[in-house]
Design a protein around this motif. Structure first.
Motif, PDB file in Angstrom:
ATOM      1  N   ASP A  44      42.526  45.358  39.429  1.00  0.00           N
ATOM      2  CA  ASP A  44      42.122  46.673  39.935  1.00  0.00           C
ATOM      3  C   ASP A  44      40.770  46.623  40.629  1.00  0.00           C
ATOM      4  OD1 ASP A  44      44.438  47.737  38.919  1.00  0.00           O
ATOM      5  OD2 ASP A  44      43.509  48.506  37.086  1.00  0.00           O
ATOM      6  N   SER A  45      39.962  45.633  40.300  1.00  0.00           N
ATOM      7  CA  SER A  45      38.621  45.543  40.895  1.00  0.00           C
ATOM      8  C   SER A  45      38.637  44.948  42.296  1.00  0.00           C
ATOM      9  CB  SER A  45      37.715  44.682  39.989  1.00  0.00           C
ATOM     10  OG  SER A  45      38.250  43.375  39.859  1.00  0.00           O
ATOM     11  N   ILE A  46      39.781  44.430  42.743  1.00  0.00           N
ATOM     12  CA  ILE A  46      39.850  43.823  44.071  1.00  0.00           C
ATOM     13  C   ILE A  46      39.876  44.922  45.137  1.00  0.00           C
ATOM     14  CG2 ILE A  46      41.202  42.345  45.606  1.00  0.00           C
ATOM     15  CD1 ILE A  46      42.327  40.957  43.123  1.00  0.00           C
ATOM     16  N   PRO A  47      38.954  44.889  46.093  1.00  0.00           N
ATOM     17  CA  PRO A  47      38.946  45.913  47.151  1.00  0.00           C
ATOM     18  C   PRO A  47      40.242  45.906  47.958  1.00  0.00           C
ATOM     19  CG  PRO A  47      36.871  44.707  47.122  1.00  0.00           C
ATOM     20  CD  PRO A  47      37.816  43.959  46.211  1.00  0.00           C
ATOM     21  N   ILE A  48      40.520  47.011  48.597  1.00  0.00           N
ATOM     22  CA  ILE A  48      41.736  47.127  49.393  1.00  0.00           C
ATOM     23  C   ILE A  48      41.646  46.233  50.624  1.00  0.00           C
ATOM     24  CG2 ILE A  48      42.168  49.493  48.623  1.00  0.00           C
ATOM     25  CD1 ILE A  48      41.068  50.457  51.322  1.00  0.00           C
ATOM     26  N   PRO A  49      42.780  45.876  51.229  1.00  0.00           N
ATOM     27  CA  PRO A  49      42.746  45.072  52.451  1.00  0.00           C
ATOM     28  C   PRO A  49      41.854  45.707  53.510  1.00  0.00           C
ATOM     29  CG  PRO A  49      44.989  45.223  51.629  1.00  0.00           C
ATOM     30  CD  PRO A  49      44.166  46.153  50.784  1.00  0.00           C
ATOM     31  N   GLY A  50      41.086  44.858  54.169  1.00  0.00           N
ATOM     32  CA  GLY A  50      40.141  45.346  55.155  1.00  0.00           C
ATOM     33  C   GLY A  50      38.752  45.546  54.596  1.00  0.00           C
ATOM     34  N   SER A  51      38.616  45.455  53.272  1.00  0.00           N
ATOM     35  CA  SER A  51      37.314  45.676  52.635  1.00  0.00           C
ATOM     36  C   SER A  51      36.905  44.525  51.724  1.00  0.00           C
ATOM     37  CB  SER A  51      37.355  46.983  51.815  1.00  0.00           C
ATOM     38  OG  SER A  51      37.717  48.081  52.614  1.00  0.00           O
ATOM     39  N   LEU A  52      37.501  43.385  51.905  1.00  0.00           N
ATOM     40  CA  LEU A  52      37.165  42.261  51.034  1.00  0.00           C
ATOM     41  C   LEU A  52      35.732  41.809  51.266  1.00  0.00           C
ATOM     42  CD1 LEU A  52      40.391  40.045  51.152  1.00  0.00           C
ATOM     43  CD2 LEU A  52      39.674  41.646  49.381  1.00  0.00           C
ATOM     44  N   PRO A  53      35.028  41.420  50.200  1.00  0.00           N
ATOM     45  CA  PRO A  53      33.637  40.977  50.332  1.00  0.00           C
ATOM     46  C   PRO A  53      33.529  39.701  51.165  1.00  0.00           C
ATOM     47  CG  PRO A  53      34.179  41.449  48.036  1.00  0.00           C
ATOM     48  CD  PRO A  53      35.468  41.450  48.789  1.00  0.00           C
ATOM     49  N   ALA A  54      32.512  39.651  52.006  1.00  0.00           N
ATOM     50  CA  ALA A  54      32.275  38.461  52.816  1.00  0.00           C
ATOM     51  C   ALA A  54      31.484  37.438  52.008  1.00  0.00           C
ATOM     52  CB  ALA A  54      31.505  38.829  54.078  1.00  0.00           C
ATOM     53  N   VAL A  55      31.688  36.162  52.339  1.00  0.00           N
ATOM     54  CA  VAL A  55      30.874  35.107  51.744  1.00  0.00           C
ATOM     55  C   VAL A  55      29.693  34.837  52.662  1.00  0.00           C
ATOM     56  CG1 VAL A  55      32.825  34.074  50.554  1.00  0.00           C
ATOM     57  CG2 VAL A  55      32.245  33.287  52.832  1.00  0.00           C
ATOM     58  N   LYS A  56      28.668  34.208  52.134  1.00  0.00           N
ATOM     59  CA  LYS A  56      27.439  34.019  52.899  1.00  0.00           C
ATOM     60  C   LYS A  56      27.536  32.857  53.884  1.00  0.00           C
ATOM     61  CE  LYS A  56      24.251  35.933  49.457  1.00  0.00           C
ATOM     62  NZ  LYS A  56      23.067  35.662  48.591  1.00  0.00           N
ATOM     63  N   ASP A  57      26.842  33.030  54.984  1.00  0.00           N
ATOM     64  CA  ASP A  57      26.588  31.963  55.945  1.00  0.00           C
ATOM     65  C   ASP A  57      27.850  31.197  56.331  1.00  0.00           C
ATOM     66  OD1 ASP A  57      23.903  32.700  55.741  1.00  0.00           O
ATOM     67  OD2 ASP A  57      23.620  31.408  54.003  1.00  0.00           O
ATOM     68  N   GLU A  58      27.806  29.881  56.136  1.00  0.00           N
ATOM     69  CA  GLU A  58      28.902  29.025  56.569  1.00  0.00           C
ATOM     70  C   GLU A  58      30.018  28.910  55.533  1.00  0.00           C
ATOM     71  OE1 GLU A  58      29.090  27.756  59.648  1.00  0.00           O
ATOM     72  OE2 GLU A  58      27.302  28.983  59.961  1.00  0.00           O
ATOM     73  N   GLY A  59      29.878  29.628  54.449  1.00  0.00           N
ATOM     74  CA  GLY A  59      30.912  29.592  53.419  1.00  0.00           C
ATOM     75  C   GLY A  59      30.499  28.748  52.228  1.00  0.00           C
ATOM     76  N   VAL A  60      31.450  28.521  51.351  1.00  0.00           N
ATOM     77  CA  VAL A  60      31.203  27.810  50.101  1.00  0.00           C
ATOM     78  C   VAL A  60      32.177  26.639  49.993  1.00  0.00           C
ATOM     79  CG1 VAL A  60      31.226  27.979  47.590  1.00  0.00           C
ATOM     80  CG2 VAL A  60      30.409  29.914  48.951  1.00  0.00           C
ATOM     81  N   ILE A  61      31.648  25.462  49.677  1.00  0.00           N
ATOM     82  CA  ILE A  61      32.481  24.288  49.446  1.00  0.00           C
ATOM     83  C   ILE A  61      32.322  23.857  47.993  1.00  0.00           C
ATOM     84  CG2 ILE A  61      32.908  21.868  50.010  1.00  0.00           C
ATOM     85  CD1 ILE A  61      31.939  22.386  52.811  1.00  0.00           C
ATOM     86  N   ILE A  62      33.443  23.713  47.302  1.00  0.00           N
ATOM     87  CA  ILE A  62      33.438  23.262  45.908  1.00  0.00           C
ATOM     88  C   ILE A  62      34.246  21.975  45.820  1.00  0.00           C
ATOM     89  CG2 ILE A  62      34.039  23.794  43.516  1.00  0.00           C
ATOM     90  CD1 ILE A  62      31.915  25.656  44.507  1.00  0.00           C
ATOM     91  N   GLN A  63      33.579  20.888  45.417  1.00  0.00           N
ATOM     92  CA  GLN A  63      34.252  19.595  45.270  1.00  0.00           C
ATOM     93  C   GLN A  63      34.603  19.338  43.801  1.00  0.00           C
ATOM     94  OE1 GLN A  63      31.322  16.834  46.726  1.00  0.00           O
ATOM     95  NE2 GLN A  63      32.175  16.805  48.794  1.00  0.00           N
TER      96      GLN A  63
END
Length: 799
Positions: free
Chosen positions: A129-148
């Motif tokens: 229920d906490s997920i925003p509706i389509p079109g309102s998803l939170p943006a990630v910062k800068d160039e994004g996130v990489i997880i290895q």
């Protein structure tokens, strides 16, 4: 040159092929990568999972498979903004080296940007229920996130999970589990379903008939121990319809694993054979193993037959089995599980023999698949440490070329073997959390060990760690433990748990509630901080009722606070066999007063979290936990009353214990996750004939109660090992047992004679046998208002 000498020579000349353990593992990883499905297939599989999990947001995400070169040579996922300004179409791009990495990235994003939570349905399910509706998803910062991934693999399952949890599953339930596995980052899952059908085909080529196998395969709920050579025939025979169903199911499971980019771990041959093989091959070196936990050594299910690995027939059978699997499933893996002498010791501790044993096991694999890698559970090194001393461990671990064996440090969350074995003497290993035994329902964990153990192991000098794993015997409990453990597959640093748990509570219930945050802080330092080295075997008196005579024991003493003083035997950390010379003691490692306070805080948050399935599950579980520990004290008070010959106090405490069972049953009945009916109905749903219906229900009822064989006056040595806190089971099984026992105690005091333990056993075992063979229907839907019930019980027992 003899065959055994040839094996040793083969081993010696193979050693130089891998100049180092690291190079051997890198070569294995590259080879497994080459077996993965096409990028388009994996991308489609990830998209299909998104459709099942979050159908409203299918267009909000873009998925793309990338090479390891984009991730510095490792498996990884990358979360980027796709089109921030768009109100339609994709908003977030997730790239990954496999579909598992993509889906793990999706899960990471949903958790840490959208505050969502994904758990098993039986532990509260999803909070989206906490997920925003389509079109309102939170943006990630800068160039994004990489997880290895810091290590290549995230392993999943125990050899017995297939019986304690998966046994009655259909494809619908398996599909949900495979989705859960992918979301948690599992890329090395055990795939044991359907192997009996393959063995039937293999044994047929060795002139073993279907009738011969009726005595070999155990029943559906006991197949794990049949496979490991602990028992044979118990709960069987296996219907042909079962064999066909399970083989078809395995093909669906493997197909989805491959689509996700996982590497399945298939079974191999450990030497366990039908009795008929000795008749057909009279010169073969086949011995009969010793008794494994039967009451009287009944040969109908006791003392299985083992084909010695030094016999040429061993390699022929092992090779045939691997080849038959490849024929059925295709070339889907190079990793095979084999657990030799699981809770059965070899006939000699001679390192030379053990080395030859291991070499034969591996030869059987490698003849079927030239690139085979042997994966083994390291449970034997813990469970039978007196036998597996350094020379014996080295002999087994060094019996195959480096890079051709991987060990699961199965119990590393409590007793890590890697620390005292020079990292398994150079053998690659997976740091594993065992956590749960037999699917018992008990709030338990060691969060500090989970958050730091894998990191310490990986960063240790000369580390040979190549993965993390979850090796619980039963699933669908303690979701907080499994969420944290899953994350360790992607973490190279220790987790700061106070903050992580705050975030976890927000995600799990959909919003921050200060009482809940405080409650979780308490649970972290109590229930989820078990540091005494004792495994999580639930021995609460309600679910594992003592089989003892209190009149023949020394008196129990009282402390100044009025609590029973009992010395906790910390040397006996695990045993299948209940000690008859002392009262079995439930495991208690925390302050019950603090946990009761945490429960009070949970109840205060009830109005804020009404309607939350995750909150309801946790409230039921925490209330059950508090009441079950209270019942332990009530039982001990009853024993004191009996020994003091206080009939009135005995009656009061006995009635209180019985009432607690009834009240806990009512509580459990208010949540679908704690219903006996679901277990029984899932078993019956797989039946095709009336006989199968009866057999499957008996299997399901017996596993969670008496487990194994009994006589008229001796309970199974494994009775209550797989106990469950399920509504219906308390009311109709645990309650009659306790009532009968207390009635016999009262009669003993009233007639001034010794407690008639054998009479009680005879009556109780008869009742148990009838219940196991019963057909009573139990509810599959919850009844009652959980919050109201929990509040009333708190007021009744703790106010």
């Amino acid at each position: 040159m003899s065959r055994l000498q040839s094996l040793v020579f083969l081993f010696i000349i193979l050693l130089p092929l891998a100049s180092s353990e690291l190079e051997a593992i890198e070569a294995l990883v590259r080879r497994l990568d080459s077996k993965r499905a096409l990028a388009s297939v994996q991308e489609a599989a990830a998209k299909a999972l998104l459709g099942r999990l979050l159908p409203t947001h299918v267009s909000s995400f873009e998925f793309k498979i990338v090479s390891k070169d984009a991730c510095g040579g490792y498996d990884c996922f990358c979360i980027k903004n796709f089109n921030i300004s768009s109100r339609k179409g994709a908003e977030i791009m997730i790239e990954g080296t496999t579909a598992v990495e993509i889906v793990s990235g999706l899960h990471w994003y949903l958790k840490y940007w959208c505050g969502a939570h994904i758990s098993w349905d039986k532990t509260g399910g999803t909070q989206i229920d906490s997920i925003p509706i389509p079109g309102s998803l939170p943006a990630v910062k800068d160039e994004g996130v990489i997880i290895q991934r810091p290590v290549p693999w995230n392993y999943y399952q125990n050899a017995v999970t297939s019986s304690y949890s998966f046994v009655w599953w259909d494809w619908k339930r398996w599909e949900k589990e495979l989705d859960w596995m992918a979301l948690q980052g599992v890329n090395l899952p055990l795939a044991f379903t359907g192997q009996e059908a393959v063995w039937e085909k293999v044994f047929k080529t060795f002139n073993i008939s279907k009738e011969d196998l009726n005595d070999f395969f155990g029943g559906p709920a006991f197949l794990a121990w049949s496979r490991m050579g602990n028992l044979h025939g118990w709960g069987g025979p296996l219907p042909q319809t079962w064999l066909g169903q399970q083989l078809a199911l395995q093909k669906q499971i493997l197909s989805r694993m491959i689509e996700f980019g996982m590497t399945p771990v298939l079974p191999s041959f450990s030497g366990n054979v039908p009795a008929a093989l000795k008749r057909i091959f009279p010169t073969a070196n086949i011995t009969r193993l010793e008794n494994w936990n039967t009451v009287s050594g009944d040969p109908r299910w006791c003392c299985t037959f083992l084909l010695d690995p030094s016999d040429p027939l061993f390699v022929k059978l092992g090779e045939a089995f691997i080849r038959e699997q490849i024929k059925e499933y295709g070339d889907v893996t190079d990793i095979y599980n084999c657990d030799t002498f699981d809770e059965n010791s070899p006939p000699t501790d001679d390192p030379a023999y053990i080395s030859l044993l291991g070499a034969s096991v591996y030869e059987a694999m490698s003849k079927g698949d030239k690139d085979a890698v042997w994966l083994m559970q390291g449970w034997l090194f813990y469970d039978d440490s007196a036998f597996w001393r350094p020379p014996q461990m080295k002999a087994l671990l060094h019996s195959v070329p480096f890079g051709k064996m991987i060990v699961l440090d199965l119990f590393a969350d409590v007793n890590p073997i890697w620390k005292d074995s020079s990292q398994f003497y150079g053998t690659p290993y997976v740091w594993c959390m065992l956590h749960n035994f037999a699917g018992n329902i008990e709030m338990y964990g060691i969060l500090d060990a989970v958050s730091s153990g894998p990191v310490d192991a990986h960063l240790s000098q000369n580390s040979t760690m190549v993965g993390v794993g979850m090796c619980m015997e039963g699933i669908e409990q303690n979701p907080v433990v499994y969420e944290l453990m899953s994350e360790m597959a992607f973490r190279s640093e220790k987790v700061e748990l106070e903050g992580w748990l705050r975030s976890y509570s927000h995600r799990r219930y959909g919003k921050p509630v200060y009482q809940i945050e405080e409650a979780w802080s308490i649970l972290y330092r109590t229930i989820y901080n078990c540091t005494d080295g004792i495994p999580a075997r639930n021995k609460d008196y309600i679910v594992e009722f003592p089989d003892w005579d209190p009149s023949a024991r020394p008196g129990l003493s009282m402390s100044k606070k009025g609590k029973v003083l009992l010395a906790l035997d910390r040397t006996r950390v695990f045993s299948f066999i209940e000690m008859i010379n002392s009262l079995p003691q439930p495991h208690l490692w925390y302050s019950t007063e603090e946990v009761i306070h945490a429960l009070h805080l949970f109840l205060k948050a009830g109005n804020d979290l009404a309607g939350s399935l995750t909150y309801r599950y946790d409230l039921v579980d925490l209330t059950r936990q508090a009441l079950s520990k209270l019942a332990n004290q009530v039982y001990l008070d009853a024993m004191i009353a009996f020994q003091h010959k206080d009939a009135k106090a005995l009656s009061f405490q006995g009635e209180t214990f019985i009432q607690l069972i009834k009240d806990i049953d009512t509580l459990l009945a208010s949540d679908d996750s704690f219903l006996l009916g679901n277990w029984l109905e899932s078993a019956k749903s797989l039946a095709v004939t009336p006989n199968e219906l009866k057999q499957y229900e008996w299997n399901a009822r017996t596993q969670i109660t008496m487990w194994f064989d009994n006589t008229e006056t001796n309970q199974s040595m494994l009775h209550d090992y797989a106990n469950r806190y399920w509504s219906g089971l308390l009311e109709d099984y645990y309650l009659p047992r306790a009532s009968t026992y207390f009635r016999h105690l009262s009669t003993s005091l009233r007639e001034n004679k010794a407690f008639q333990l054998e009479e009680w056993r005879r009556e109780w075992i008869s009742l148990s046998n009838k219940w196991q063979a019963g057909t009573k229907l139990y509810p599959v839907k919850a009844q009652g208002d959980t919050l109201a019930i929990a509040e009333a019980l708190f007021k009744k027992y703790f106010s």
